[in-house]
Design a protein around this motif. Structure first.
Motif, PDB file in Angstrom:
ATOM      1  N   TYR A   1      -3.704  11.695  -7.053  1.00 25.86           N
ATOM      2  CA  TYR A   1      -5.066  12.128  -7.362  1.00 25.86           C
ATOM      3  C   TYR A   1      -5.804  11.063  -8.169  1.00 25.86           C
ATOM      4  CZ  TYR A   1      -8.899  14.911  -9.281  1.00 25.86           C
ATOM      5  OH  TYR A   1     -10.140  15.368  -9.646  1.00 25.86           O
ATOM      6  N   TRP A   2      -5.134  10.552  -9.219  1.00 27.42           N
ATOM      7  CA  TRP A   2      -5.844   9.680 -10.143  1.00 27.42           C
ATOM      8  C   TRP A   2      -5.902   8.230  -9.683  1.00 27.42           C
ATOM      9  CZ3 TRP A   2      -9.168  11.273 -13.486  1.00 27.42           C
ATOM     10  CH2 TRP A   2      -9.043  12.564 -14.010  1.00 27.42           C
ATOM     11  N   ILE A   3      -4.960   7.770  -8.885  1.00 25.13           N
ATOM     12  CA  ILE A   3      -4.981   6.366  -8.482  1.00 25.13           C
ATOM     13  C   ILE A   3      -6.163   6.074  -7.573  1.00 25.13           C
ATOM     14  CG2 ILE A   3      -3.583   6.583  -6.394  1.00 25.13           C
ATOM     15  CD1 ILE A   3      -3.457   3.782  -9.055  1.00 25.13           C
ATOM     16  N   THR A   4      -6.704   7.109  -6.943  1.00 24.64           N
ATOM     17  CA  THR A   4      -7.904   6.920  -6.111  1.00 24.64           C
ATOM     18  C   THR A   4      -9.188   7.018  -6.924  1.00 24.64           C
ATOM     19  OG1 THR A   4      -7.961   9.281  -5.551  1.00 24.64           O
ATOM     20  CG2 THR A   4      -6.712   7.820  -4.082  1.00 24.64           C
ATOM     21  N   ARG A   5      -9.077   7.355  -8.205  1.00 24.48           N
ATOM     22  CA  ARG A   5     -10.260   7.527  -9.055  1.00 24.48           C
ATOM     23  C   ARG A   5     -10.380   6.458 -10.137  1.00 24.48           C
ATOM     24  NH1 ARG A   5      -9.076  11.906  -6.559  1.00 24.48           N
ATOM     25  NH2 ARG A   5     -10.626  13.524  -6.122  1.00 24.48           N
ATOM     26  N   VAL A   6      -9.383   5.621 -10.293  1.00 25.46           N
ATOM     27  CA  VAL A   6      -9.458   4.503 -11.226  1.00 25.46           C
ATOM     28  C   VAL A   6      -9.583   3.221 -10.391  1.00 25.46           C
ATOM     29  CG1 VAL A   6      -8.047   5.709 -12.928  1.00 25.46           C
ATOM     30  CG2 VAL A   6      -6.941   4.137 -11.318  1.00 25.46           C
ATOM     31  N   PRO A   7     -10.108   2.149 -10.974  1.00 28.64           N
ATOM     32  CA  PRO A   7     -10.208   0.886 -10.230  1.00 28.64           C
ATOM     33  C   PRO A   7      -8.843   0.436  -9.718  1.00 28.64           C
ATOM     34  CG  PRO A   7     -11.505   0.776 -12.232  1.00 28.64           C
ATOM     35  CD  PRO A   7     -10.722   2.058 -12.311  1.00 28.64           C
ATOM     36  N   CYS A   8      -8.734   0.236  -8.428  1.00 32.04           N
ATOM     37  CA  CYS A   8      -7.446  -0.056  -7.797  1.00 32.04           C
ATOM     38  C   CYS A   8      -7.470  -1.452  -7.173  1.00 32.04           C
ATOM     39  CB  CYS A   8      -7.142   1.001  -6.733  1.00 32.04           C
ATOM     40  SG  CYS A   8      -5.598   0.722  -5.857  1.00 32.04           S
ATOM     41  N   PRO A   9      -6.490  -2.281  -7.429  1.00 33.64           N
ATOM     42  CA  PRO A   9      -6.499  -3.645  -6.863  1.00 33.64           C
ATOM     43  C   PRO A   9      -6.246  -3.687  -5.363  1.00 33.64           C
ATOM     44  CG  PRO A   9      -4.446  -3.245  -8.032  1.00 33.64           C
ATOM     45  CD  PRO A   9      -5.323  -2.059  -8.301  1.00 33.64           C
ATOM     46  N   PHE A  10      -5.613  -2.641  -4.827  1.00 38.08           N
ATOM     47  CA  PHE A  10      -5.342  -2.605  -3.389  1.00 38.08           C
ATOM     48  C   PHE A  10      -6.528  -1.986  -2.646  1.00 38.08           C
ATOM     49  CE2 PHE A  10      -0.762  -2.439  -4.784  1.00 38.08           C
ATOM     50  CZ  PHE A  10      -0.448  -3.715  -4.316  1.00 38.08           C
ATOM     51  N   THR A  11      -6.972  -2.687  -1.616  1.00 39.81           N
ATOM     52  CA  THR A  11      -8.040  -2.160  -0.791  1.00 39.81           C
ATOM     53  C   THR A  11      -7.468  -1.218   0.264  1.00 39.81           C
ATOM     54  OG1 THR A  11      -7.878  -3.960   0.812  1.00 39.81           O
ATOM     55  CG2 THR A  11      -9.316  -4.310  -1.106  1.00 39.81           C
ATOM     56  N   ARG A  12      -8.369  -0.571   0.998  1.00 35.43           N
ATOM     57  CA  ARG A  12      -7.933   0.313   2.068  1.00 35.43           C
ATOM     58  C   ARG A  12      -7.157  -0.467   3.127  1.00 35.43           C
ATOM     59  NH1 ARG A  12      -9.754   2.510   6.941  1.00 35.43           N
ATOM     60  NH2 ARG A  12      -9.191   4.725   7.215  1.00 35.43           N
ATOM     61  N   ALA A  13      -7.605  -1.688   3.401  1.00 34.57           N
ATOM     62  CA  ALA A  13      -6.891  -2.529   4.370  1.00 34.57           C
ATOM     63  C   ALA A  13      -5.481  -2.868   3.888  1.00 34.57           C
ATOM     64  CB  ALA A  13      -7.699  -3.801   4.633  1.00 34.57           C
ATOM     65  N   ASP A  14      -5.357  -3.145   2.579  1.00 36.89           N
ATOM     66  CA  ASP A  14      -4.025  -3.427   2.016  1.00 36.89           C
ATOM     67  C   ASP A  14      -3.107  -2.228   2.207  1.00 36.89           C
ATOM     68  OD1 ASP A  14      -4.804  -5.936   1.159  1.00 36.89           O
ATOM     69  OD2 ASP A  14      -5.478  -5.192  -0.801  1.00 36.89           O
ATOM     70  N   ARG A  15      -3.636  -1.048   1.948  1.00 37.36           N
ATOM     71  CA  ARG A  15      -2.814   0.151   2.065  1.00 37.36           C
ATOM     72  C   ARG A  15      -2.391   0.392   3.514  1.00 37.36           C
ATOM     73  NH1 ARG A  15      -4.022   6.111  -0.622  1.00 37.36           N
ATOM     74  NH2 ARG A  15      -2.023   7.051  -0.021  1.00 37.36           N
ATOM     75  N   LEU A  16      -3.314   0.184   4.441  1.00 34.23           N
ATOM     76  CA  LEU A  16      -2.977   0.352   5.848  1.00 34.23           C
ATOM     77  C   LEU A  16      -1.938  -0.676   6.286  1.00 34.23           C
ATOM     78  CD1 LEU A  16      -6.519   1.070   7.359  1.00 34.23           C
ATOM     79  CD2 LEU A  16      -4.646   2.705   6.982  1.00 34.23           C
ATOM     80  N   ALA A  17      -1.913  -1.820   5.615  1.00 34.55           N
ATOM     81  CA  ALA A  17      -0.921  -2.853   5.932  1.00 34.55           C
ATOM     82  C   ALA A  17       0.427  -2.596   5.264  1.00 34.55           C
ATOM     83  CB  ALA A  17      -1.461  -4.225   5.526  1.00 34.55           C
ATOM     84  N   GLY A  18       0.514  -1.526   4.465  1.00 38.61           N
ATOM     85  CA  GLY A  18       1.785  -1.164   3.837  1.00 38.61           C
ATOM     86  C   GLY A  18       1.919  -1.553   2.389  1.00 38.61           C
ATOM     87  N   TYR A  19       0.851  -2.079   1.770  1.00 39.76           N
ATOM     88  CA  TYR A  19       0.904  -2.456   0.355  1.00 39.76           C
ATOM     89  C   TYR A  19       0.497  -1.260  -0.508  1.00 39.76           C
ATOM     90  CZ  TYR A  19       1.178  -7.253   2.047  1.00 39.76           C
ATOM     91  OH  TYR A  19       1.556  -8.401   2.679  1.00 39.76           O
ATOM     92  N   TRP A  20       1.455  -0.698  -1.213  1.00 38.82           N
ATOM     93  CA  TRP A  20       1.169   0.444  -2.089  1.00 38.82           C
ATOM     94  C   TRP A  20       2.339   0.603  -3.059  1.00 38.82           C
ATOM     95  CZ3 TRP A  20      -3.358   2.105  -2.967  1.00 38.82           C
ATOM     96  CH2 TRP A  20      -3.589   3.325  -3.606  1.00 38.82           C
ATOM     97  N   TRP A  21       2.205   1.514  -3.985  1.00 37.72           N
ATOM     98  CA  TRP A  21       3.236   1.709  -5.003  1.00 37.72           C
ATOM     99  C   TRP A  21       4.211   2.819  -4.602  1.00 37.72           C
ATOM    100  CZ3 TRP A  21      -1.975   1.264  -6.592  1.00 37.72           C
ATOM    101  CH2 TRP A  21      -2.276   0.109  -7.331  1.00 37.72           C
ATOM    102  N   GLN A  22       5.435   2.664  -5.032  1.00 36.63           N
ATOM    103  CA  GLN A  22       6.450   3.723  -4.910  1.00 36.63           C
ATOM    104  C   GLN A  22       6.966   4.021  -6.308  1.00 36.63           C
ATOM    105  OE1 GLN A  22       9.672   2.868  -2.249  1.00 36.63           O
ATOM    106  NE2 GLN A  22      10.662   4.846  -2.551  1.00 36.63           N
ATOM    107  N   LEU A  23       6.794   5.241  -6.761  1.00 32.99           N
ATOM    108  CA  LEU A  23       7.132   5.590  -8.140  1.00 32.99           C
ATOM    109  C   LEU A  23       8.643   5.663  -8.344  1.00 32.99           C
ATOM    110  CD1 LEU A  23       4.511   8.385  -8.954  1.00 32.99           C
ATOM    111  CD2 LEU A  23       4.399   5.935  -9.478  1.00 32.99           C
ATOM    112  N   SER A  24       9.070   5.153  -9.494  1.00 38.75           N
ATOM    113  CA  SER A  24      10.459   5.290  -9.927  1.00 38.75           C
ATOM    114  C   SER A  24      10.453   5.675 -11.397  1.00 38.75           C
ATOM    115  CB  SER A  24      11.236   3.982  -9.714  1.00 38.75           C
ATOM    116  OG  SER A  24      10.643   2.933 -10.465  1.00 38.75           O
ATOM    117  N   MET A  25      11.606   5.971 -11.938  1.00 42.55           N
ATOM    118  CA  MET A  25      11.702   6.456 -13.321  1.00 42.55           C
ATOM    119  C   MET A  25      11.972   5.296 -14.275  1.00 42.55           C
ATOM    120  SD  MET A  25      13.907   9.948 -12.698  1.00 42.55           S
ATOM    121  CE  MET A  25      15.007   9.164 -11.516  1.00 42.55           C
ATOM    122  N   ARG A  26      11.029   5.070 -15.164  1.00 48.23           N
ATOM    123  CA  ARG A  26      11.182   4.026 -16.183  1.00 48.23           C
ATOM    124  C   ARG A  26      11.775   4.594 -17.461  1.00 48.23           C
ATOM    125  NH1 ARG A  26      12.338   1.074 -19.390  1.00 48.23           N
ATOM    126  NH2 ARG A  26      11.442  -0.910 -20.058  1.00 48.23           N
TER     127      ARG A  26
END
Length: 389
Positions: free
Chosen positions: A83-108
């Motif tokens: 929800y929030w990653i689409t509402r804050v300034p995001c370095p990945f463009t829509r084209a980047d996401r369609l190309a497979g560039y995105w985050w995968q959450l893990s436990m820090r």
């Protein structure tokens, strides 16, 4: 390194943040507070409760509250992020996401806590003071630290003195395993708080992916439960006659036989003392780690085969249990009681009493023992019992 913090006020989670690094591959961190989420869910369902800082002091229906806490799943955390990653300034463009560039959450970092609220704050502080004092001599956590309320400035001219358990101090016990840590402290002076902090799930043989959060929670709750068992047993470790007789006699059952664990035997006492030093072991202990502790207390050569034999004795007497698919062991509740009972009776009762006629024993005690010695000598002389030549 430049990072951007986006602080969020979410209707369900309350305050949180997303931190994004400014250069590729744009590593990201997300932080949320599960306690705050549970409070907001309870309030929305009309469940009456009293807050205790980052926790709960009381609740009208504890079963319903636990059910609410159990609903904090990886899917809800992923939904928060989506929800929030689409509402804050995001370095990945829509084209980047369609190309497979995105985050995968893990436990820090995952913190799982257990809070025991006592009705009388005075009782909570007295219990914790006794717990700290007991662990200084037996158990040996990694750190016993004191946190002072006043802030010390560079220009402070007063003399620094340390006084334990005074107004304005918060005493805390810490023990760790690799990157994991367990912390015990008094919360607002009225609740005993146990927190297991997992900074790397790999330390617990759990994958880091967010989907494995339930496994981390399960293990952390087991650790909190073991710590609580250790605390309760340590404050009242007397064992019943049946248990004492069982462990002090040889084990013979179902074709298996092993030696007894007799109180007073130097090797058994060193073994009991070493086991007391493992009560804080988050991931248990093994042959190597326990052998080093026993050898240090025994003061003589102690081989691997001797340790293997002693582990078998402890396991058959049901004082330890082996963790599945590993060479590590954990103390059972009976094992904790026996280890603490043997160690406390020997080190804190018998040894001081046997040396009570010598300094630095209190003078009134030495005088009383002198009177007893004179009375015993009188009866021996009166009975005409002479020492052998």
């Amino acid at each position: 390194m430049t990072v951007f913090y986006f602080y969020i006020l979410d209707p369900a989670f309350g305050v949180g943040f997303i931190k994004i690094c400014s250069y590729f591959p744009y590593p990201l961190k997300m932080w949320v507070n599960g306690h705050e989420w549970a409070k907001r869910q309870a309030a929305a369902e009309g469940l009456a409760f009293t807050e205790l800082a980052n926790g709960f002091a009381s609740c009208h229906d504890s079963a319903q509250l636990q059910a609410i806490c159990d609903r904090l799943t990886p899917a809800r955390l992923q939904a928060f992020f989506n929800y929030w990653i689409t509402r804050v300034p995001c370095p990945f463009t829509r084209a980047d996401r369609l190309a497979g560039y995105w985050w995968q959450l893990s436990m820090r970092q995952v913190e799982v806590s257990r809070t025991l609220v006592l009705d009388a704050p005075r009782q909570a502080r007295a219990f914790f003071e006794a717990l700290v004092a007991d662990n200084i001599g037996i158990g040996r956590p990694a750190v016993v630290s004191m946190l002072f309320a006043p802030r010390v400035q560079r220009n402070t001219q007063s003399i620094f003195r340390t006084r334990i358990f005074t107004e304005g101090t918060q005493v805390r016990l810490d023990f760790s395993y690799k990157h994991c840590r367990v912390k015990l402290y008094l919360k607002e002076g009225r609740a005993l708080r146990i927190e297991t902090i997992v900074n790397d799930p790999d330390d617990l043989d759990i994958l880091k992916g967010l989907a494995h959060l339930p496994q981390v929670q399960k293990v952390a709750r087991q650790i909190n439960a073991r710590v609580l068992t250790m605390q309760c047993v340590g404050q009242s470790c007397a064992i019943e006659t049946a248990l004492f007789e069982r462990v002090s006699q040889p084990y013979v059952r179902e074709g298996q036989r092993t030696g007894a664990l007799r109180f007073g035997d130097s090797r058994v006492m060193a073994l009991a003392g070493a086991l007391c030093l493992t009560v804080h072991a988050v991931a248990g202990f093994n042959n190597r780690s326990l052998r080093a502790l026993v050898a240090g207390l025994l003061g003589t050569t102690y081989t691997t085969s001797q340790m293997t034999y002693d582990l078998r004795r402890l396991r058959l007497h049901r004082l330890i249990r082996r963790l599945p698919r590993s060479n590590a062991y954990l103390l059972t509740p009976e094992g904790i009681r026996v280890a603490l009972f043997y160690t406390k009776v020997h080190d804190r009762l018998l040894s001081p009493l046997l040396a009570a006629d010598k300094s630095p024993a209190p003078l009134p005690l030495r005088r009383a023992l002198h009177v007893i010695d004179e009375s015993v000598d009188f009866y021996i002389d009166h009975a005409l019992i002479r020492r052998a030549a």
